[in-house]
Scaffold this active site. Sequence first.
Site: not given
Length: 191
Positions: A11, A14, A16, A88, A147
Amino acid sequence: MAQLYFYYSAMNAGKSTSLLQSAYNYRERGMHVALYTAALDDRFGKGLIASRIGLKAEASLFNEETNLFKEMHKLHNQQPLDCVFIDEAQFLSKQQVMQLTQVVDELDIPVLAYGLRTDFTGETFSGSKYLLAWCDKMVELKTVCHCGRKANFVVRMDENGNAVRDGEQVAIGGNDQYVSMCRKHFRDLVW
């Protein structure tokens, strides 16, 4: 010759945004495109693909009953399609991925599918599994873990900020529920 592309990531990489930019580029050149998104993901409203940076566009919906080949064939007969975009894509079924291969192979229309590779337990979604197996080209979009390493996993968090280790594969949410992490931090929290 048309091809089936799978753009995948964790997730917040970028996906979309990339989809919307590519669709815009086609339209800017006078080309006709079809945009689809999963009916079950209505975080931004039904029939809308939206990015975190504010881009959005209307899209047709697909659910488990949608025959994507029949829909694309009908649209293509009404006005030739130059490209199909699927947001999606992890929520596609095996049958729907097969239908997208038909769109590419029989209708000669490029299909660009965007989705998550894995769920919050590190398992592939059905749509992702078959896109990885059957696509012509795979493109990894990258994001980073806290990180600084490449994040390629998603951790589902509960309301107290604790990692969720089991449950239903699909729980629609955004930054309030999911965090992208590198394998090391994913492993430390989930495995």
